[in-house]
Design an enzyme around this catalytic site. Sequence first.
Site, PDB file in Angstrom:
ATOM      1  N   ASP A   1      20.590  23.624 -38.311  1.00  0.00           N
ATOM      2  CA  ASP A   1      20.160  22.279 -37.768  1.00  0.00           C
ATOM      3  C   ASP A   1      20.627  21.989 -36.250  1.00  0.00           C
ATOM      4  O   ASP A   1      20.274  21.161 -35.434  1.00  0.00           O
ATOM      5  CB  ASP A   1      20.628  21.222 -38.617  1.00  0.00           C
ATOM      6  CG  ASP A   1      19.685  21.393 -39.866  1.00  0.00           C
ATOM      7  OD1 ASP A   1      18.553  22.197 -39.822  1.00  0.00           O
ATOM      8  OD2 ASP A   1      20.105  20.510 -41.089  1.00  0.00           O
TER       9      ASP A   1
ATOM     10  N   CYS B   1       8.915  19.279 -42.167  1.00  0.00           N
ATOM     11  CA  CYS B   1       9.153  20.038 -40.908  1.00  0.00           C
ATOM     12  C   CYS B   1       8.527  21.466 -40.785  1.00  0.00           C
ATOM     13  O   CYS B   1       8.493  22.221 -42.174  1.00  0.00           O
ATOM     14  CB  CYS B   1      10.554  20.208 -40.529  1.00  0.00           C
ATOM     15  SG  CYS B   1      11.026  19.325 -39.517  1.00  0.00           S
TER      16      CYS B   1
ATOM     17  N   ILE C   1      18.283  31.724 -41.006  1.00  0.00           N
ATOM     18  CA  ILE C   1      17.973  30.669 -42.077  1.00  0.00           C
ATOM     19  C   ILE C   1      16.445  30.734 -42.527  1.00  0.00           C
ATOM     20  O   ILE C   1      15.785  30.577 -43.548  1.00  0.00           O
ATOM     21  CB  ILE C   1      18.567  29.232 -41.954  1.00  0.00           C
ATOM     22  CG1 ILE C   1      20.359  29.523 -41.939  1.00  0.00           C
ATOM     23  CG2 ILE C   1      18.119  28.623 -43.693  1.00  0.00           C
ATOM     24  CD1 ILE C   1      20.821  30.043 -43.049  1.00  0.00           C
TER      25      ILE C   1
ATOM     26  N   ARG D   1       9.177  28.024 -46.299  1.00  0.00           N
ATOM     27  CA  ARG D   1       9.523  27.136 -47.004  1.00  0.00           C
ATOM     28  C   ARG D   1       8.971  26.934 -48.351  1.00  0.00           C
ATOM     29  O   ARG D   1       8.255  25.980 -48.743  1.00  0.00           O
ATOM     30  CB  ARG D   1       9.650  25.569 -46.555  1.00  0.00           C
ATOM     31  CG  ARG D   1      10.390  25.647 -45.109  1.00  0.00           C
ATOM     32  CD  ARG D   1      10.508  24.394 -44.402  1.00  0.00           C
ATOM     33  NE  ARG D   1      11.970  23.761 -44.937  1.00  0.00           N
ATOM     34  CZ  ARG D   1      12.512  22.771 -44.539  1.00  0.00           C
ATOM     35  NH1 ARG D   1      11.685  21.736 -43.730  1.00  0.00           N
ATOM     36  NH2 ARG D   1      13.450  22.325 -44.947  1.00  0.00           N
TER      37      ARG D   1
ATOM     38  N   ARG E   1       9.117  16.889 -47.140  1.00  0.00           N
ATOM     39  CA  ARG E   1       9.621  18.123 -47.931  1.00  0.00           C
ATOM     40  C   ARG E   1      10.915  17.528 -48.875  1.00  0.00           C
ATOM     41  O   ARG E   1      10.995  17.917 -50.127  1.00  0.00           O
ATOM     42  CB  ARG E   1      10.270  19.283 -47.190  1.00  0.00           C
ATOM     43  CG  ARG E   1      10.888  20.142 -48.022  1.00  0.00           C
ATOM     44  CD  ARG E   1      10.986  21.569 -47.429  1.00  0.00           C
ATOM     45  NE  ARG E   1      11.713  22.497 -48.346  1.00  0.00           N
ATOM     46  CZ  ARG E   1      11.070  23.311 -49.050  1.00  0.00           C
ATOM     47  NH1 ARG E   1       9.650  23.600 -49.123  1.00  0.00           N
ATOM     48  NH2 ARG E   1      11.848  24.212 -49.702  1.00  0.00           N
TER      49      ARG E   1
ATOM     50  N   ARG F   1      12.569  10.784 -37.191  1.00  0.00           N
ATOM     51  CA  ARG F   1      12.514  11.246 -38.734  1.00  0.00           C
ATOM     52  C   ARG F   1      14.019  11.212 -39.172  1.00  0.00           C
ATOM     53  O   ARG F   1      14.460  10.726 -40.287  1.00  0.00           O
ATOM     54  CB  ARG F   1      11.854  12.387 -39.020  1.00  0.00           C
ATOM     55  CG  ARG F   1      10.481  12.279 -39.206  1.00  0.00           C
ATOM     56  CD  ARG F   1       9.858  13.842 -39.765  1.00  0.00           C
ATOM     57  NE  ARG F   1      10.955  14.475 -40.780  1.00  0.00           N
ATOM     58  CZ  ARG F   1      11.309  15.640 -40.599  1.00  0.00           C
ATOM     59  NH1 ARG F   1      10.992  16.486 -39.900  1.00  0.00           N
ATOM     60  NH2 ARG F   1      12.380  16.032 -41.839  1.00  0.00           N
TER      61      ARG F   1
ATOM     62  N   LYS G   1      21.771  11.818 -42.948  1.00  0.00           N
ATOM     63  CA  LYS G   1      20.169  12.130 -43.344  1.00  0.00           C
ATOM     64  C   LYS G   1      20.185  12.936 -44.576  1.00  0.00           C
ATOM     65  O   LYS G   1      19.503  12.584 -45.757  1.00  0.00           O
ATOM     66  CB  LYS G   1      19.328  12.432 -42.301  1.00  0.00           C
ATOM     67  CG  LYS G   1      18.008  13.106 -43.033  1.00  0.00           C
ATOM     68  CD  LYS G   1      17.121  13.601 -41.923  1.00  0.00           C
ATOM     69  CE  LYS G   1      17.323  14.939 -41.730  1.00  0.00           C
ATOM     70  NZ  LYS G   1      16.573  15.778 -42.321  1.00  0.00           N
ATOM     71  N   ASN G   2      20.712  13.910 -44.393  1.00  0.00           N
ATOM     72  CA  ASN G   2      20.747  14.950 -45.678  1.00  0.00           C
ATOM     73  C   ASN G   2      21.576  14.645 -47.089  1.00  0.00           C
ATOM     74  O   ASN G   2      21.390  15.541 -47.896  1.00  0.00           O
ATOM     75  CB  ASN G   2      20.887  16.442 -45.319  1.00  0.00           C
ATOM     76  CG  ASN G   2      19.398  16.784 -44.270  1.00  0.00           C
ATOM     77  OD1 ASN G   2      18.588  16.171 -44.409  1.00  0.00           O
ATOM     78  ND2 ASN G   2      19.654  18.141 -43.662  1.00  0.00           N
TER      79      ASN G   2
HETATM   80  N1  EPU Z   1      13.764  28.918 -50.219  1.00  0.00           N
HETATM   81  C1  EPU Z   1      13.144  29.662 -50.868  1.00  0.00           C
HETATM   82  N2  EPU Z   1      12.382  29.264 -51.974  1.00  0.00           N
HETATM   83  C2  EPU Z   1      12.921  27.988 -52.244  1.00  0.00           C
HETATM   84  C3  EPU Z   1      13.651  27.188 -51.421  1.00  0.00           C
HETATM   85  C4  EPU Z   1      14.211  27.619 -50.407  1.00  0.00           C
HETATM   86  O1  EPU Z   1      12.672  30.828 -50.238  1.00  0.00           O
HETATM   87  O2  EPU Z   1      12.187  27.536 -53.301  1.00  0.00           O
HETATM   88  C5  EPU Z   1      14.277  29.568 -48.653  1.00  0.00           C
HETATM   89  C6  EPU Z   1      13.806  28.665 -47.659  1.00  0.00           C
HETATM   90  O3  EPU Z   1      12.586  29.016 -47.178  1.00  0.00           O
HETATM   91  C7  EPU Z   1      14.887  29.196 -46.494  1.00  0.00           C
HETATM   92  C8  EPU Z   1      16.098  29.393 -47.235  1.00  0.00           C
HETATM   93  O4  EPU Z   1      15.757  29.286 -48.551  1.00  0.00           O
HETATM   94  O5  EPU Z   1      14.787  30.221 -45.776  1.00  0.00           O
HETATM   95  C9  EPU Z   1      17.464  28.291 -47.218  1.00  0.00           C
HETATM   96  O6  EPU Z   1      16.806  26.942 -47.161  1.00  0.00           O
HETATM   97  P1  EPU Z   1      17.510  25.754 -47.994  1.00  0.00           P
HETATM   98  O7  EPU Z   1      16.574  25.710 -49.247  1.00  0.00           O
HETATM   99  O8  EPU Z   1      18.786  25.753 -47.858  1.00  0.00           O
HETATM  100  O9  EPU Z   1      16.908  24.963 -46.902  1.00  0.00           O
HETATM  101  P2  EPU Z   1      16.281  23.357 -47.567  1.00  0.00           P
HETATM  102  O10 EPU Z   1      17.249  23.054 -48.552  1.00  0.00           O
HETATM  103  O11 EPU Z   1      14.972  23.249 -47.689  1.00  0.00           O
HETATM  104  C10 EPU Z   1      18.270  21.780 -46.276  1.00  0.00           C
HETATM  105  C11 EPU Z   1      17.989  20.721 -45.142  1.00  0.00           C
HETATM  106  C12 EPU Z   1      17.388  21.141 -44.158  1.00  0.00           C
HETATM  107  C13 EPU Z   1      18.523  22.273 -43.429  1.00  0.00           C
HETATM  108  C14 EPU Z   1      18.807  23.420 -44.498  1.00  0.00           C
HETATM  109  C15 EPU Z   1      19.645  24.411 -44.268  1.00  0.00           C
HETATM  110  C16 EPU Z   1      17.583  18.838 -46.671  1.00  0.00           C
HETATM  111  C17 EPU Z   1      16.636  17.763 -47.001  1.00  0.00           C
HETATM  112  N3  EPU Z   1      17.126  19.741 -45.743  1.00  0.00           N
HETATM  113  O12 EPU Z   1      16.975  22.435 -46.429  1.00  0.00           O
HETATM  114  O13 EPU Z   1      17.435  20.235 -43.041  1.00  0.00           O
HETATM  115  O14 EPU Z   1      17.994  22.949 -42.203  1.00  0.00           O
HETATM  116  O15 EPU Z   1      19.123  22.918 -45.804  1.00  0.00           O
HETATM  117  O16 EPU Z   1      21.100  23.923 -44.005  1.00  0.00           O
HETATM  118  O17 EPU Z   1      18.874  18.618 -46.861  1.00  0.00           O
HETATM  119  C18 EPU Z   1      16.919  19.197 -41.112  1.00  0.00           C
HETATM  120  O18 EPU Z   1      17.617  18.236 -41.462  1.00  0.00           O
HETATM  121  O19 EPU Z   1      16.442  19.065 -40.205  1.00  0.00           O
HETATM  122  C19 EPU Z   1      16.445  20.314 -42.008  1.00  0.00           C
HETATM  123  C20 EPU Z   1      15.641  21.168 -42.016  1.00  0.00           C
END
Ligand code: EPU
Length: 418
Positions: free
Chosen positions: A304, A117, A326, A122, A93, A397, A22-23
């Site tokens: 995850d 989610c 995280i 976030r 998102r 999802r 998915k990701n």
């Molecule tokens: N963060 C910020 N500012 C930003 C972006 C992120 O503070 O502008 C923070 C977030 O709040 C969080 C941390 O950085 O505390 C790390 O989050 P990250 O940005 O790595 O997460 P993400 O990129 O939003 C992806 C996956 C998530 C997975 C995380 C961590 C996708 C679409 N989503 O999210 O997947 O949990 O990396 O591995 O790739 C899921 O599949 O259920 C899911 C939530």
Amino acid sequence: MEKYIINGNNQLSGEIKVAGAKNLALKIFPATILSDQPCLIKNVPEIEDTLRLWEIMEDLGVKIEKNQTGQYTVSTKNITKTELNNELVKKLRASIMLAGPMLARFGQVTLAHPGGCIIGKRPIDLFLEGFKKLGAEMIDNGETYTLKADKLIGNKIILPQISVTVTENLMMAATLAQGTTQIKNAAMEPEIKALADYLNQQGAKITGAGTPEITIEGVEKLNAGEFKIIPDRIETGTFTILGLITNSNIKITDCQPEHIENLLYSLKKANAQLEIGSDYIITKPSKLIATNIITHEYPGFPTDLQAPFTVLMTQAKGLSLIHETIFDGRLFYTDILNQMGANIIMCDPHRIVIQGPTQLYGRNVVSPDLRAGIALVLAALAAQGTTVIENIYQINRGYENITERLQKLGADIKQINQ
Ligand code: EPU
């Protein structure tokens, strides 16, 4: 309303095939926008999140055609606008993944704050800062943001915090920038390396993806592309835990166990009996012992898989400490596990202690988010009696045809609409 009805306490058997990640799908489709040539994408998971992403892309003028199961041709040559549909963006998102490619190819993109989610605050500050570093101007229109740059300019970007989607977005945007971009403190997930492989095959010049330092030498344009999405490592881990929690011999196929080494290490510590091949895992009935985990960016323990592992620890002997580092809202589902018979104490919003093993019992529950939702399915399959899970959209999802795939293993699960 759609619900799952699950009768638990059944031993499972047979094979379950892991779907495409998915990701990665949620990044490869946006990446097709970087080229005006057609792209063929294989092993695509047909899940609600990809459907939502396609709705947003089709609204922009992208043509997505299914050739056969899991195989799609994407044509982005007729994109007619640069404003993403607000209502659709708020549902997903990952819609933020369109920002980098749109900005790089068309010099402009407008989007609302993305939804998705509910697992903590976030924010999107790191994306906006990164795009500014590449020379984009950001206009805050109140409900939406517009990012603009006639031509992005390569730069050195040090991420103050490791983020998967920020790394991927900036990497995509930088492929068409003028000059060289360096991303330091980059995320290292296997999906990032796979995304770079895809872009490089189209003519991008990216090195270091999968390490904390990625270098992108900008190119004028990208060519047509063809790509097979790698197996979903979170499904791989979830199904491994499924076999263990139901005390079953099941074979998880079409996967890459090397992408979940940290989970496999923790499962070994928990005395899980597993046979691990290069592209399969076989689970065996095991007498589990309590094991602590701390979630961490890749190659650490994946956030995850925290919820599925927590459910497993309700069946392990002793005290386990689960530390979620995280996200700040990703442990509240443990209240629901307690209603099902677990003995979990929340120390603070990032840490819980589980006393196991305790018998789980079927209850009527509501799925709070995708990963907590699948964890409730695992709990229900291990529980005595019947569990009804509502709000299953959240589970659909991310997991393709999950009821049929579990039924094939002998699980007593069905989806009803009432
Ligand atoms: N963060 C910020 N500012 C930003 C972006 C992120 O503070 O502008 C923070 C977030 O709040 C969080 C941390 O950085 O505390 C790390 O989050 P990250 O940005 O790595 O997460 P993400 O990129 O939003 C992806 C996956 C998530 C997975 C995380 C961590 C996708 C679409 N989503 O999210 O997947 O949990 O990396 O591995 O790739 C899921 O599949 O259920 C899911 C939530």
